[in-house]
Design a protein around this motif. Structure first.
Motif, PDB file in Angstrom:
ATOM      1  N   ALA A  32     -58.462 -71.674  51.266  1.00  0.00           N
ATOM      2  CA  ALA A  32     -57.178 -71.547  51.950  1.00  0.00           C
ATOM      3  C   ALA A  32     -56.824 -70.082  52.224  1.00  0.00           C
ATOM      4  O   ALA A  32     -55.980 -69.792  53.070  1.00  0.00           O
ATOM      5  CB  ALA A  32     -56.075 -72.210  51.130  1.00  0.00           C
ATOM      6  N   TYR A  33     -57.476 -69.174  51.517  1.00  0.00           N
ATOM      7  CA  TYR A  33     -57.247 -67.736  51.699  1.00  0.00           C
ATOM      8  C   TYR A  33     -58.443 -67.058  52.371  1.00  0.00           C
ATOM      9  O   TYR A  33     -58.608 -65.847  52.298  1.00  0.00           O
ATOM     10  CB  TYR A  33     -56.927 -67.088  50.348  1.00  0.00           C
ATOM     11  N   GLY A  34     -59.281 -67.856  53.002  1.00  0.00           N
ATOM     12  CA  GLY A  34     -60.396 -67.308  53.762  1.00  0.00           C
ATOM     13  C   GLY A  34     -61.586 -66.860  52.939  1.00  0.00           C
ATOM     14  O   GLY A  34     -62.437 -66.127  53.415  1.00  0.00           O
ATOM     15  N   ILE A  35     -61.671 -67.306  51.691  1.00  0.00           N
ATOM     16  CA  ILE A  35     -62.790 -66.940  50.828  1.00  0.00           C
ATOM     17  C   ILE A  35     -63.694 -68.148  50.677  1.00  0.00           C
ATOM     18  O   ILE A  35     -63.287 -69.194  50.161  1.00  0.00           O
ATOM     19  CB  ILE A  35     -62.294 -66.446  49.450  1.00  0.00           C
ATOM     20  N   ASP A  36     -64.926 -68.007  51.160  1.00  0.00           N
ATOM     21  CA  ASP A  36     -65.895 -69.098  51.123  1.00  0.00           C
ATOM     22  C   ASP A  36     -66.635 -69.071  49.787  1.00  0.00           C
ATOM     23  O   ASP A  36     -67.379 -68.134  49.501  1.00  0.00           O
ATOM     24  CB  ASP A  36     -66.878 -68.950  52.288  1.00  0.00           C
ATOM     25  N   LEU A  37     -66.394 -70.074  48.977  1.00  0.00           N
ATOM     26  CA  LEU A  37     -67.033 -70.182  47.666  1.00  0.00           C
ATOM     27  C   LEU A  37     -67.380 -71.642  47.436  1.00  0.00           C
ATOM     28  O   LEU A  37     -66.493 -72.479  47.281  1.00  0.00           O
ATOM     29  CB  LEU A  37     -66.086 -69.686  46.558  1.00  0.00           C
ATOM     30  N   GLY A  38     -68.661 -71.952  47.439  1.00  0.00           N
ATOM     31  CA  GLY A  38     -69.085 -73.317  47.181  1.00  0.00           C
ATOM     32  C   GLY A  38     -68.938 -73.667  45.711  1.00  0.00           C
ATOM     33  O   GLY A  38     -68.863 -72.780  44.852  1.00  0.00           O
ATOM     34  N   VAL A  39     -68.908 -74.933  45.414  1.00  0.00           N
ATOM     35  CA  VAL A  39     -68.753 -75.387  44.030  1.00  0.00           C
ATOM     36  C   VAL A  39     -69.925 -74.893  43.174  1.00  0.00           C
ATOM     37  O   VAL A  39     -69.712 -74.398  42.061  1.00  0.00           O
ATOM     38  CB  VAL A  39     -68.620 -76.926  43.953  1.00  0.00           C
ATOM     39  N   ASP A  40     -71.144 -75.000  43.689  1.00  0.00           N
ATOM     40  CA  ASP A  40     -72.304 -74.526  42.926  1.00  0.00           C
ATOM     41  C   ASP A  40     -72.219 -73.024  42.661  1.00  0.00           C
ATOM     42  O   ASP A  40     -72.540 -72.559  41.571  1.00  0.00           O
ATOM     43  CB  ASP A  40     -73.612 -74.854  43.650  1.00  0.00           C
ATOM     44  N   GLN A  41     -71.788 -72.283  43.669  1.00  0.00           N
ATOM     45  CA  GLN A  41     -71.633 -70.840  43.505  1.00  0.00           C
ATOM     46  C   GLN A  41     -70.534 -70.533  42.487  1.00  0.00           C
ATOM     47  O   GLN A  41     -70.683 -69.641  41.655  1.00  0.00           O
ATOM     48  CB  GLN A  41     -71.307 -70.195  44.851  1.00  0.00           C
ATOM     49  N   ALA A  42     -69.438 -71.285  42.536  1.00  0.00           N
ATOM     50  CA  ALA A  42     -68.352 -71.102  41.576  1.00  0.00           C
ATOM     51  C   ALA A  42     -68.845 -71.359  40.153  1.00  0.00           C
ATOM     52  O   ALA A  42     -68.512 -70.614  39.227  1.00  0.00           O
ATOM     53  CB  ALA A  42     -67.181 -72.023  41.907  1.00  0.00           C
ATOM     54  N   LEU A  43     -69.649 -72.409  39.987  1.00  0.00           N
ATOM     55  CA  LEU A  43     -70.209 -72.711  38.666  1.00  0.00           C
ATOM     56  C   LEU A  43     -71.107 -71.574  38.186  1.00  0.00           C
ATOM     57  O   LEU A  43     -71.041 -71.163  37.032  1.00  0.00           O
ATOM     58  CB  LEU A  43     -70.985 -74.027  38.699  1.00  0.00           C
ATOM     59  N   ASP A  44     -71.948 -71.052  39.086  1.00  0.00           N
ATOM     60  CA  ASP A  44     -72.850 -69.948  38.716  1.00  0.00           C
ATOM     61  C   ASP A  44     -72.084 -68.693  38.313  1.00  0.00           C
ATOM     62  O   ASP A  44     -72.440 -68.010  37.353  1.00  0.00           O
ATOM     63  CB  ASP A  44     -73.801 -69.608  39.865  1.00  0.00           C
ATOM     64  N   LEU A  45     -71.024 -68.389  39.071  1.00  0.00           N
ATOM     65  CA  LEU A  45     -70.290 -67.144  38.846  1.00  0.00           C
ATOM     66  C   LEU A  45     -69.267 -67.227  37.716  1.00  0.00           C
ATOM     67  O   LEU A  45     -69.059 -66.254  36.993  1.00  0.00           O
ATOM     68  CB  LEU A  45     -69.565 -66.724  40.127  1.00  0.00           C
ATOM     69  N   PHE A  46     -68.603 -68.373  37.597  1.00  0.00           N
ATOM     70  CA  PHE A  46     -67.405 -68.420  36.755  1.00  0.00           C
ATOM     71  C   PHE A  46     -67.421 -69.456  35.635  1.00  0.00           C
ATOM     72  O   PHE A  46     -66.433 -69.583  34.909  1.00  0.00           O
ATOM     73  CB  PHE A  46     -66.176 -68.638  37.646  1.00  0.00           C
ATOM     74  N   LEU A  47     -68.514 -70.180  35.450  1.00  0.00           N
ATOM     75  CA  LEU A  47     -68.573 -71.178  34.379  1.00  0.00           C
ATOM     76  C   LEU A  47     -68.287 -70.524  33.035  1.00  0.00           C
ATOM     77  O   LEU A  47     -68.945 -69.554  32.646  1.00  0.00           O
ATOM     78  CB  LEU A  47     -69.952 -71.844  34.354  1.00  0.00           C
ATOM     79  N   GLY A  48     -67.288 -71.024  32.349  1.00  0.00           N
ATOM     80  CA  GLY A  48     -66.938 -70.514  31.033  1.00  0.00           C
ATOM     81  C   GLY A  48     -66.172 -69.199  31.037  1.00  0.00           C
ATOM     82  O   GLY A  48     -65.927 -68.621  29.989  1.00  0.00           O
ATOM     83  N   ARG A  49     -65.789 -68.743  32.216  1.00  0.00           N
ATOM     84  CA  ARG A  49     -65.068 -67.472  32.314  1.00  0.00           C
ATOM     85  C   ARG A  49     -63.608 -67.728  32.640  1.00  0.00           C
ATOM     86  O   ARG A  49     -63.222 -68.812  33.053  1.00  0.00           O
ATOM     87  CB  ARG A  49     -65.721 -66.589  33.377  1.00  0.00           C
TER      88      ARG A  49
END
Length: 72
Positions: A32-49
């Protein structure tokens, strides 16, 4: 007998894989803010953070996330 208005379950990944749901929600919110982040990418980058890690990541990339999304 009193019927509760609300019951909150702390699933913590036991009954529901809350990490996937959380990352999906993050992906949709950032889109919604113009940032493209797929679910898989979100998991890779932010899982547990923390959410703070999300803000730091995008600030380092020069992408500001509105302060209204920051936890209070």
């Amino acid at each position: 007998m009193i019927r509760p208005d609300l019951i909150i379950f702390d699933c913590d990944g036991v009954l529901v894989d809350s990490e996937v749901l959380s990352c999906r929600c993050l992906s949709e919110t950032l889109a919604a803010y113009g940032i493209d982040l797929g679910v898989d990418q979100a998991l890779d980058l932010f899982l547990g953070r923390s959410v703070t890690a999300v803000f730091q990541h995008y600030e380092e990339l020069g992408r500001a996330i509105p302060s209204s999304l920051r936890p209070s």
